[in-house]
Write a protein that holds these residues in place. Structure first.
Motif, PDB file in Angstrom:
ATOM      1  N   GLY A 321       0.920  -1.359   0.019  1.00  0.00           N
ATOM      2  CA  GLY A 321      -0.131  -0.099   0.025  1.00  0.00           C
ATOM      3  C   GLY A 321       0.713   1.220   0.003  1.00  0.00           C
ATOM      4  O   GLY A 321       0.646   2.247  -0.800  1.00  0.00           O
ATOM      5  N   HIS A 322       1.934   1.500   0.833  1.00  0.00           N
ATOM      6  CA  HIS A 322       2.786   2.651   0.857  1.00  0.00           C
ATOM      7  C   HIS A 322       3.626   2.684  -0.541  1.00  0.00           C
ATOM      8  O   HIS A 322       3.536   3.689  -0.873  1.00  0.00           O
ATOM      9  CB  HIS A 322       3.721   2.326   1.888  1.00  0.00           C
ATOM     10  CG  HIS A 322       4.779   3.347   2.025  1.00  0.00           C
ATOM     11  ND1 HIS A 322       5.959   3.522   1.739  1.00  0.00           N
ATOM     12  CD2 HIS A 322       4.411   4.848   2.727  1.00  0.00           C
ATOM     13  CE1 HIS A 322       6.360   4.803   2.002  1.00  0.00           C
ATOM     14  NE2 HIS A 322       5.659   5.360   2.485  1.00  0.00           N
ATOM     15  N   GLU A 323       3.998   1.600  -1.207  1.00  0.00           N
ATOM     16  CA  GLU A 323       4.503   1.956  -2.558  1.00  0.00           C
ATOM     17  C   GLU A 323       3.340   2.476  -3.369  1.00  0.00           C
ATOM     18  O   GLU A 323       3.871   3.233  -4.231  1.00  0.00           O
ATOM     19  CB  GLU A 323       5.042   0.508  -3.028  1.00  0.00           C
ATOM     20  CG  GLU A 323       6.359   0.068  -2.343  1.00  0.00           C
ATOM     21  CD  GLU A 323       7.452   0.994  -2.585  1.00  0.00           C
ATOM     22  OE1 GLU A 323       7.585   1.279  -3.935  1.00  0.00           O
ATOM     23  OE2 GLU A 323       8.196   1.377  -1.773  1.00  0.00           O
ATOM     24  N   MET A 324       2.244   1.815  -3.377  1.00  0.00           N
ATOM     25  CA  MET A 324       1.113   2.486  -4.318  1.00  0.00           C
ATOM     26  C   MET A 324       0.776   3.857  -4.204  1.00  0.00           C
ATOM     27  O   MET A 324       0.626   4.450  -5.236  1.00  0.00           O
ATOM     28  CB  MET A 324      -0.101   1.694  -4.091  1.00  0.00           C
ATOM     29  CG  MET A 324      -0.107   0.044  -4.569  1.00  0.00           C
ATOM     30  SD  MET A 324      -1.480  -0.645  -4.147  1.00  0.00           S
ATOM     31  CE  MET A 324      -2.638  -0.035  -5.158  1.00  0.00           C
ATOM     32  N   VAL A 325       1.034   4.401  -2.986  1.00  0.00           N
ATOM     33  CA  VAL A 325       0.562   5.670  -2.720  1.00  0.00           C
ATOM     34  C   VAL A 325       1.645   6.838  -2.522  1.00  0.00           C
ATOM     35  O   VAL A 325       1.481   7.708  -2.245  1.00  0.00           O
ATOM     36  CB  VAL A 325      -0.436   5.769  -1.390  1.00  0.00           C
ATOM     37  CG1 VAL A 325      -1.615   5.033  -1.796  1.00  0.00           C
ATOM     38  CG2 VAL A 325       0.240   5.495   0.056  1.00  0.00           C
ATOM     39  N   ARG A 326       2.896   6.037  -2.571  1.00  0.00           N
ATOM     40  CA  ARG A 326       4.086   7.073  -2.444  1.00  0.00           C
ATOM     41  C   ARG A 326       3.940   8.152  -3.050  1.00  0.00           C
ATOM     42  O   ARG A 326       4.416   9.267  -2.560  1.00  0.00           O
ATOM     43  CB  ARG A 326       5.225   6.181  -2.269  1.00  0.00           C
ATOM     44  CG  ARG A 326       6.568   6.862  -1.969  1.00  0.00           C
ATOM     45  CD  ARG A 326       7.734   6.029  -1.842  1.00  0.00           C
ATOM     46  NE  ARG A 326       7.990   5.262  -3.031  1.00  0.00           N
ATOM     47  CZ  ARG A 326       9.147   4.206  -3.061  1.00  0.00           C
ATOM     48  NH1 ARG A 326      10.035   4.262  -2.018  1.00  0.00           N
ATOM     49  NH2 ARG A 326       9.273   4.028  -4.354  1.00  0.00           N
ATOM     50  N   GLY A 327       3.550   8.264  -4.138  1.00  0.00           N
ATOM     51  CA  GLY A 327       3.582   9.179  -5.269  1.00  0.00           C
ATOM     52  C   GLY A 327       2.596  10.301  -5.089  1.00  0.00           C
ATOM     53  O   GLY A 327       2.417  11.364  -5.876  1.00  0.00           O
ATOM     54  N   ALA A 337       0.449   6.231   8.036  1.00  0.00           N
ATOM     55  CA  ALA A 337      -0.514   5.374   8.538  1.00  0.00           C
ATOM     56  C   ALA A 337      -0.911   4.219   7.699  1.00  0.00           C
ATOM     57  O   ALA A 337      -1.071   3.129   8.434  1.00  0.00           O
ATOM     58  CB  ALA A 337      -1.695   6.258   8.542  1.00  0.00           C
ATOM     59  N   ILE A 338      -0.597   4.355   6.273  1.00  0.00           N
ATOM     60  CA  ILE A 338      -0.873   2.849   5.639  1.00  0.00           C
ATOM     61  C   ILE A 338       0.074   1.919   5.859  1.00  0.00           C
ATOM     62  O   ILE A 338       0.037   0.875   5.858  1.00  0.00           O
ATOM     63  CB  ILE A 338      -0.789   3.627   4.303  1.00  0.00           C
ATOM     64  CG1 ILE A 338      -2.347   4.154   4.053  1.00  0.00           C
ATOM     65  CG2 ILE A 338      -0.974   2.284   3.231  1.00  0.00           C
ATOM     66  CD1 ILE A 338      -2.316   4.920   2.423  1.00  0.00           C
ATOM     67  N   LEU A 339       1.515   2.533   6.013  1.00  0.00           N
ATOM     68  CA  LEU A 339       2.858   1.561   6.145  1.00  0.00           C
ATOM     69  C   LEU A 339       2.566   1.188   7.541  1.00  0.00           C
ATOM     70  O   LEU A 339       2.846  -0.174   7.543  1.00  0.00           O
ATOM     71  CB  LEU A 339       4.093   2.342   5.867  1.00  0.00           C
ATOM     72  CG  LEU A 339       5.047   1.636   6.286  1.00  0.00           C
ATOM     73  CD1 LEU A 339       5.116   0.612   5.378  1.00  0.00           C
ATOM     74  CD2 LEU A 339       6.540   2.432   5.940  1.00  0.00           C
TER      75      LEU A 339
END
Length: 447
Positions: A321-327, A337-339
């Protein structure tokens, strides 16, 4: 017009009749017709540009008319915009009548109050700060009339003004007018101040040309607000698409993301966070499980317990999830919070085993909200717990798994407001009584 309820057609007809009665005395007022024509044309042009480019409506010219013209003449200013403006949806005639009558009555009421308080003389004499008193009263009257009319159209069952007839279903009378006045006061007050500036310049030696200059900063502000709302709409669309993708993949927890967002907001408000952080916490709660898009569907929908290997795979979803929303920059601390929403205060959580204050505050909020909804909604592997039992379990685990501040805040918020989730779980959950406690259900399961 066949689809519009008869009560709505009758209501609009009554409003139109009142507007006609307001403008009937125009011949006896000896109004400056050139000023009326110029204001009507200017309002029509402004409405066309604002609606087409920015959305919304534009009141400075209307209120300037209320400050400059007798009430019956001021009520004629909105008619040109209603008659000449485009109508995108049906019923066309009913929409035109409403768009003409609604602002006509509002500006007539504002002009009546302004003239009754001696506002016309104050504008001519540039008598400040006294001129602000009748102008402020006129703005309040304008808002009150709009509120009364809009609440009435809601009560007839034709949606929410100023664009009625969008959805059917009557709003209960006790809720029809709720919040309308407070939402309109601030923006109309700003427009009223611009309208007063226009009126004063109009009556000054500089004339109408100088008054038009007031519209330039108003147009700039409209553009800025429009850009903000477009950006916000894009943000909401992005989040909605991600959540829908998760819901489609993990059908048994459909609605879980929105409920965690709702519980996170309750905790954040109870802790006294500002509105900006509350919004970020809402995003964090809604998107906390977006990493499940990278987890095999068979594991998400598996009935029964997971094997150690399957659990290790599912425990990768915070990092996915963190990789998906990092940008996605507007998410801010929601990405943390996602991570980290599965970290535990005692360091036994995942993915990094953070301890105590090492866990970001937003992640500690979402962890409590996530566990609360997981316990109070039915899953493929267990039934739902009642709210009281879920809170008791959270309190038992406070200090080891959860931050006690967050648990206490949620318990206080639930005690004050109750738990009324806006989004229900999958329909299959409705087959199981939500108030039936289940022995042995674990807290904070990663699924």
């Amino acid at each position: 017009m066949e689809a519009v309820p008869a009560r709505a057609r009758g209501y609009v007809a009554c409003v139109a009749l009142l507007a006609v009665l307001c403008v009937l005395p125009v011949p006896a007022t000896h109004s400056p017709w050139w000023a009326l024509a110029l204001l009507a044309a200017l309002y029509a042009a402004c409405e066309h540009v604002v609606r087409r480019r920015f959305g919304g409506t534009f009141y400075p010219v209307l209120l300037a008319g209320a400050f400059l013209l007798p009430p019956p003449a001021a009520a004629l200013v909105p008619l040109s915009a209603a008659l000449l403006g485009g109508v995108e949806d049906r019923p066309v005639l009913l929409r035109r009548v409403w768009r003409a009558a609604r602002p006509s009555l509002a500006v007539w009421g504002a002009a009546r109050v302004h003239w009754a308080l001696g506002g016309r003389d104050a504008v001519v004499a540039c008598d400040f700060p006294y001129a602000l008193v009748p102008a402020g009263a006129a703005v309040l009257a304008f808002c009150l009339v709009l509120t009364a009319l809009d609440g009435g159209i809601r009560a007839t069952g034709v949606g929410v003004p100023p664009t009625p007839f969008r959805q059917w279903g009557r709003v209960p009378l006790r809720r029809a007018w709720r919040g309308l006045l407070l939402r309109s006061l601030a923006p109309v007050a700003v427009h009223g101040l611009a309208g007063l500036m226009m009126a004063v310049l109009w009556r000054s030696r500089y004339g109408p040309v100088a008054a038009l200059l007031v519209l330039l900063p108003m147009c700039v502000s409209c553009w800025v607000f429009a850009q903000y709302h477009r950006e916000r709409a894009a943000h909401q669309a992005t989040i909605r698409a991600l959540v829908q993708a998760v819901d489609i993949k993990d059908g048994y927890t459909r609605g879980h993301s929105e409920r965690v967002g709702q519980a996170s907001v309750m905790i954040a408000r109870e802790l006294g966070m500002d509105d900006e952080r509350v919004e970020v916490l809402r995003f964090a709660g809604i998107l906390h499980d977006v990493g499940k898009l990278g987890v095999p569907t068979r594991l998400l929908r598996k009935d029964g317990p997971l094997t150690p290997e399957e659990r290790r795979i599912i425990e990768l979803h915070p990092e996915y999830g963190h990789e998906m929303v990092r940008g996605i920059s507007f998410l801010g601390e929601a990405r943390a919070a996602i991570l980290h929403h599965h970290e535990r205060l005692d360091g036994s959580g995942y993915p990094y085993g953070l301890v105590g204050a090492q866990i970001p505050e937003c992640a500690r909020v979402v962890a409590v909200a996530d566990a609360f909804d997981a316990m109070t909604s039915t899953r493929s592997y267990r039934r739902a717990r009642p709210v009281e039992a879920a809170v008791t379990e959270l309190e038992r685990c406070a200090g080891t798994q959860f931050d006690p501040r967050m648990v206490t805040a949620l318990a206080r918020a639930l005690g004050r407001h109750g738990w009324h989730p806006a989004v229900t779980a999958d329909e299959r959950a409705q087959e199981v009584p939500a108030q039936q406690p289940v022995a042995g259900a674990r807290t904070g399961a990663p699924r």
